[in-house]
Design a protein around this motif. Structure first.
Motif, PDB file in Angstrom:
ATOM      1  N   VAL A 270       0.859  -1.176   0.000  1.00  0.00           N
ATOM      2  CA  VAL A 270       0.000   0.000   0.000  1.00  0.00           C
ATOM      3  C   VAL A 270       0.897   1.228   0.000  1.00  0.00           C
ATOM      4  O   VAL A 270       1.763   1.370   0.855  1.00  0.00           O
ATOM      5  CB  VAL A 270      -0.942   0.016   1.226  1.00  0.00           C
ATOM      6  CG1 VAL A 270      -1.775   1.280   1.254  1.00  0.00           C
ATOM      7  CG2 VAL A 270      -1.829  -1.210   1.227  1.00  0.00           C
ATOM      8  N   VAL A 271       0.688   2.111  -0.975  1.00  0.00           N
ATOM      9  CA  VAL A 271       1.474   3.330  -1.095  1.00  0.00           C
ATOM     10  C   VAL A 271       0.526   4.506  -0.882  1.00  0.00           C
ATOM     11  O   VAL A 271      -0.520   4.599  -1.518  1.00  0.00           O
ATOM     12  CB  VAL A 271       2.149   3.421  -2.482  1.00  0.00           C
ATOM     13  CG1 VAL A 271       2.897   4.725  -2.627  1.00  0.00           C
ATOM     14  CG2 VAL A 271       3.086   2.246  -2.691  1.00  0.00           C
ATOM     15  N   ILE A 272       0.905   5.402   0.047  1.00  0.00           N
ATOM     16  CA  ILE A 272       0.063   6.553   0.386  1.00  0.00           C
ATOM     17  C   ILE A 272       0.694   7.816  -0.181  1.00  0.00           C
ATOM     18  O   ILE A 272       1.861   8.097   0.071  1.00  0.00           O
ATOM     19  CB  ILE A 272      -0.088   6.688   1.914  1.00  0.00           C
ATOM     20  CG1 ILE A 272      -0.706   5.425   2.500  1.00  0.00           C
ATOM     21  CG2 ILE A 272      -0.920   7.913   2.265  1.00  0.00           C
ATOM     22  CD1 ILE A 272      -0.672   5.386   4.002  1.00  0.00           C
ATOM     23  N   GLY A 273      -0.101   8.569  -0.928  1.00  0.00           N
ATOM     24  CA  GLY A 273       0.335   9.867  -1.429  1.00  0.00           C
ATOM     25  C   GLY A 273      -0.634  10.920  -0.925  1.00  0.00           C
ATOM     26  O   GLY A 273      -1.830  10.845  -1.193  1.00  0.00           O
ATOM     27  N   ALA A 274      -0.124  11.882  -0.174  1.00  0.00           N
ATOM     28  CA  ALA A 274      -0.975  12.920   0.401  1.00  0.00           C
ATOM     29  C   ALA A 274      -0.591  14.276  -0.164  1.00  0.00           C
ATOM     30  O   ALA A 274       0.595  14.586  -0.302  1.00  0.00           O
ATOM     31  CB  ALA A 274      -0.851  12.932   1.915  1.00  0.00           C
ATOM     32  N   ASP A 275      -1.603  15.067  -0.479  1.00  0.00           N
ATOM     33  CA  ASP A 275      -1.378  16.437  -0.933  1.00  0.00           C
ATOM     34  C   ASP A 275      -0.854  17.246   0.243  1.00  0.00           C
ATOM     35  O   ASP A 275      -1.361  17.136   1.356  1.00  0.00           O
ATOM     36  CB  ASP A 275      -2.703  17.015  -1.437  1.00  0.00           C
ATOM     37  CG  ASP A 275      -2.552  18.341  -2.143  1.00  0.00           C
ATOM     38  OD1 ASP A 275      -1.563  19.049  -1.876  1.00  0.00           O
ATOM     39  OD2 ASP A 275      -3.426  18.669  -2.955  1.00  0.00           O
ATOM     40  N   LYS A 276       0.184  18.052   0.015  1.00  0.00           N
ATOM     41  CA  LYS A 276       0.764  18.800   1.139  1.00  0.00           C
ATOM     42  C   LYS A 276      -0.197  19.839   1.692  1.00  0.00           C
ATOM     43  O   LYS A 276      -0.061  20.270   2.821  1.00  0.00           O
ATOM     44  CB  LYS A 276       2.100  19.434   0.756  1.00  0.00           C
ATOM     45  CG  LYS A 276       2.025  20.561  -0.239  1.00  0.00           C
ATOM     46  CD  LYS A 276       3.410  21.107  -0.490  1.00  0.00           C
ATOM     47  CE  LYS A 276       3.387  22.238  -1.489  1.00  0.00           C
ATOM     48  NZ  LYS A 276       4.708  22.782  -1.722  1.00  0.00           N
ATOM     49  N   ALA A 277      -1.203  20.222   0.917  1.00  0.00           N
ATOM     50  CA  ALA A 277      -2.211  21.162   1.409  1.00  0.00           C
ATOM     51  C   ALA A 277      -3.355  20.439   2.115  1.00  0.00           C
ATOM     52  O   ALA A 277      -4.239  21.072   2.680  1.00  0.00           O
ATOM     53  CB  ALA A 277      -2.751  22.002   0.258  1.00  0.00           C
ATOM     54  N   GLY A 278      -3.328  19.107   2.112  1.00  0.00           N
ATOM     55  CA  GLY A 278      -4.370  18.330   2.782  1.00  0.00           C
ATOM     56  C   GLY A 278      -4.242  18.421   4.295  1.00  0.00           C
ATOM     57  O   GLY A 278      -3.211  18.831   4.832  1.00  0.00           O
ATOM     58  N   THR A 279      -5.295  18.017   4.981  1.00  0.00           N
ATOM     59  CA  THR A 279      -5.292  18.134   6.439  1.00  0.00           C
ATOM     60  C   THR A 279      -4.558  16.957   7.081  1.00  0.00           C
ATOM     61  O   THR A 279      -4.563  15.844   6.567  1.00  0.00           O
ATOM     62  CB  THR A 279      -6.728  18.175   7.003  1.00  0.00           C
ATOM     63  OG1 THR A 279      -7.374  16.935   6.721  1.00  0.00           O
ATOM     64  CG2 THR A 279      -7.527  19.311   6.411  1.00  0.00           C
TER      65      THR A 279
END
Length: 140
Positions: A103-112
């Motif tokens: 499982v690879v997680i990519g989060a937007d840096k502007a996300g909470t």
């Protein structure tokens, strides 16, 4: 007189020496204090050390989870999912169908941060191992 002196010496010899017992009690107390389990409320997250190591560990077709900054906040395998409950159901189905895929997680840096913590807590509850958190290298 000698007899009296003899009897005092005999009673002193019959008293047990408690010094070794006290030493053992203190050692056991220290051992128990050091090994007492303290519940630390944290999430274990292993991040890749370097970019090259992360690329070597990534398989050709991982399960990708994305957290976006705007609604809908969740995406699985590139498909946006409207709400959290539907996302959880789809993620569990995908992991059960492909248990060997990482499982690879990519989060937007502007996300909470709240959404990231919610996802990590869900993964930990369901014993799903996230092999990578995608990040950009700081170019400054």
């Amino acid at each position: 007189m000698i007899r009296t002196h003899q009897s005092i010496t005999d009673t002193d010899e019959l008293k047990p020496d408690l010094t070794p017992l006290l030493d053992i009690i203190f050692i056991v107390m220290v051992f128990l204090l050091l090994t007492a389990s303290v519940k630390i409320q944290s999430l274990d997250v292993e991040l890749p050390q370097t970019e090259t190591q992360a690329l070597q560990e990534t398989e050709s077709d991982p399960i990708t989870v994305n957290i976006t900054a705007e609604s809908p906040y969740w995406a699985l395998q590139g498909n946006e999912i409207e709400d959290w409950d539907a996302f959880k159901t789809e993620l569990l189905k995908e992991v059960k169908a492909n248990p060997d895929k990482p499982v690879v997680i990519g989060a937007d840096k502007a996300g909470t941060v709240e959404n990231m913590l919610k996802l990590l807590a869900f993964l930990q509850q369901n014993d799903i191992k996230a092999t990578q958190l995608l990040m950009e290298e700081d170019k400054s």
